[in-house]
Scaffold this motif. Structure first.
Motif, PDB file in Angstrom:
ATOM      1  N   ASP A   9       0.831  -1.205   0.000  1.00  0.00           N
ATOM      2  CA  ASP A   9       0.000   0.000   0.000  1.00  0.00           C
ATOM      3  C   ASP A   9       0.865   1.255   0.000  1.00  0.00           C
ATOM      4  OD1 ASP A   9      -2.116  -1.739   0.108  1.00  0.00           O
ATOM      5  OD2 ASP A   9      -2.716  -1.221   2.156  1.00  0.00           O
ATOM      6  N   GLU A  10       1.958   1.254   0.773  1.00  0.00           N
ATOM      7  CA  GLU A  10       2.858   2.404   0.798  1.00  0.00           C
ATOM      8  C   GLU A  10       3.499   2.620  -0.574  1.00  0.00           C
ATOM      9  OE1 GLU A  10       5.676   1.978   3.975  1.00  0.00           O
ATOM     10  OE2 GLU A  10       4.169   2.405   5.509  1.00  0.00           O
ATOM     11  N   ALA A  11       3.934   1.552  -1.210  1.00  0.00           N
ATOM     12  CA  ALA A  11       4.566   1.673  -2.526  1.00  0.00           C
ATOM     13  C   ALA A  11       3.562   2.158  -3.568  1.00  0.00           C
ATOM     14  CB  ALA A  11       5.173   0.340  -2.953  1.00  0.00           C
ATOM     15  N   VAL A  12       2.342   1.638  -3.531  1.00  0.00           N
ATOM     16  CA  VAL A  12       1.310   2.067  -4.485  1.00  0.00           C
ATOM     17  C   VAL A  12       0.991   3.542  -4.263  1.00  0.00           C
ATOM     18  CG1 VAL A  12      -1.114   1.801  -5.149  1.00  0.00           C
ATOM     19  CG2 VAL A  12       0.335  -0.218  -4.882  1.00  0.00           C
ATOM     20  N   LEU A  13       0.836   3.949  -3.014  1.00  0.00           N
ATOM     21  CA  LEU A  13       0.549   5.352  -2.724  1.00  0.00           C
ATOM     22  C   LEU A  13       1.697   6.239  -3.183  1.00  0.00           C
ATOM     23  CD1 LEU A  13      -1.584   7.218  -1.551  1.00  0.00           C
ATOM     24  CD2 LEU A  13      -0.531   6.919   0.691  1.00  0.00           C
ATOM     25  N   ALA A  14       2.930   5.794  -2.994  1.00  0.00           N
ATOM     26  CA  ALA A  14       4.094   6.548  -3.465  1.00  0.00           C
ATOM     27  C   ALA A  14       4.074   6.671  -4.988  1.00  0.00           C
ATOM     28  CB  ALA A  14       5.382   5.875  -3.006  1.00  0.00           C
ATOM     29  N   LEU A  15       3.732   5.603  -5.687  1.00  0.00           N
ATOM     30  CA  LEU A  15       3.688   5.645  -7.150  1.00  0.00           C
ATOM     31  C   LEU A  15       2.527   6.487  -7.657  1.00  0.00           C
ATOM     32  CD1 LEU A  15       4.767   2.013  -7.972  1.00  0.00           C
ATOM     33  CD2 LEU A  15       6.072   4.115  -8.349  1.00  0.00           C
ATOM     34  N   LEU A  16       1.466   6.610  -6.874  1.00  0.00           N
ATOM     35  CA  LEU A  16       0.382   7.509  -7.268  1.00  0.00           C
ATOM     36  C   LEU A  16       0.887   8.954  -7.317  1.00  0.00           C
ATOM     37  CD1 LEU A  16      -2.723   6.052  -5.392  1.00  0.00           C
ATOM     38  CD2 LEU A  16      -2.209   5.927  -7.834  1.00  0.00           C
ATOM     39  N   GLY A  32      -3.902   2.850 -12.589  1.00  0.00           N
ATOM     40  CA  GLY A  32      -3.466   1.587 -13.163  1.00  0.00           C
ATOM     41  C   GLY A  32      -2.649   0.755 -12.181  1.00  0.00           C
ATOM     42  N   MET A  33      -3.110   0.635 -10.973  1.00  0.00           N
ATOM     43  CA  MET A  33      -2.403  -0.117  -9.935  1.00  0.00           C
ATOM     44  C   MET A  33      -3.239  -1.323  -9.517  1.00  0.00           C
ATOM     45  SD  MET A  33       0.370   1.567  -9.277  1.00  0.00           S
ATOM     46  CE  MET A  33       1.023   3.150  -9.717  1.00  0.00           C
ATOM     47  N   ASP A  34      -2.666  -2.145  -8.675  1.00  0.00           N
ATOM     48  CA  ASP A  34      -3.353  -3.317  -8.142  1.00  0.00           C
ATOM     49  C   ASP A  34      -4.676  -2.910  -7.503  1.00  0.00           C
ATOM     50  OD1 ASP A  34      -3.266  -6.204  -7.061  1.00  0.00           O
ATOM     51  OD2 ASP A  34      -3.536  -4.979  -5.251  1.00  0.00           O
ATOM     52  N   ASP A  39      -8.278  -0.480  -3.366  1.00  0.00           N
ATOM     53  CA  ASP A  39      -9.430  -0.575  -2.458  1.00  0.00           C
ATOM     54  C   ASP A  39      -9.008  -0.289  -1.016  1.00  0.00           C
ATOM     55  OD1 ASP A  39     -11.256  -1.190  -4.479  1.00  0.00           O
ATOM     56  OD2 ASP A  39     -11.123  -3.358  -4.149  1.00  0.00           O
ATOM     57  N   ARG A  40      -7.863  -0.827  -0.598  1.00  0.00           N
ATOM     58  CA  ARG A  40      -7.382  -0.591   0.768  1.00  0.00           C
ATOM     59  C   ARG A  40      -7.054   0.882   0.983  1.00  0.00           C
ATOM     60  NH1 ARG A  40      -4.626  -5.494  -0.340  1.00  0.00           N
ATOM     61  NH2 ARG A  40      -2.671  -4.372  -0.679  1.00  0.00           N
ATOM     62  N   LEU A  41      -6.443   1.534  -0.015  1.00  0.00           N
ATOM     63  CA  LEU A  41      -6.128   2.953   0.106  1.00  0.00           C
ATOM     64  C   LEU A  41      -7.397   3.789   0.207  1.00  0.00           C
ATOM     65  CD1 LEU A  41      -3.152   3.283  -2.402  1.00  0.00           C
ATOM     66  CD2 LEU A  41      -3.050   3.236   0.105  1.00  0.00           C
TER      67      LEU A  41
END
Length: 79
Positions: A9-16, A32-34, A39-41
């Protein structure tokens, strides 16, 4: 395979943050992420509902700030 969802979740939020842009005063990012991570974010209050028909999600103020912090923490170069 088991993995640490919090780290994902931290990595996805960083990539956002990497794909974020301002549209009519609102910070948005391409989604375009998992889907599970998105959903968790959303559940954590960092982004708007990723299941909308829009191709991007809105980041909340907290989500925008945290995404920038995490981006530089995970991907920033040391000075």
């Amino acid at each position: 395979m088991e993995y640490d969802q919090e780290k994902v979740d931290e990595a996805v939020l960083a990539l956002l943050y990497l794909t974020s842009f301002t549209d009519h005063g609102e910070t948005r990012a391409w989604k375009g992420m998992d889907w599970d991570a998105m959903d968790r974010l959303c559940e954590k209050g960092y982004i708007s509902n990723p299941k909308s028909k829009a191709k991007s999600v809105a980041l909340t103020d907290e989500g925008r700030k945290l995404s920038e912090e995490l981006f530089f923490k995970l991907f920033g170069k040391a000075k």
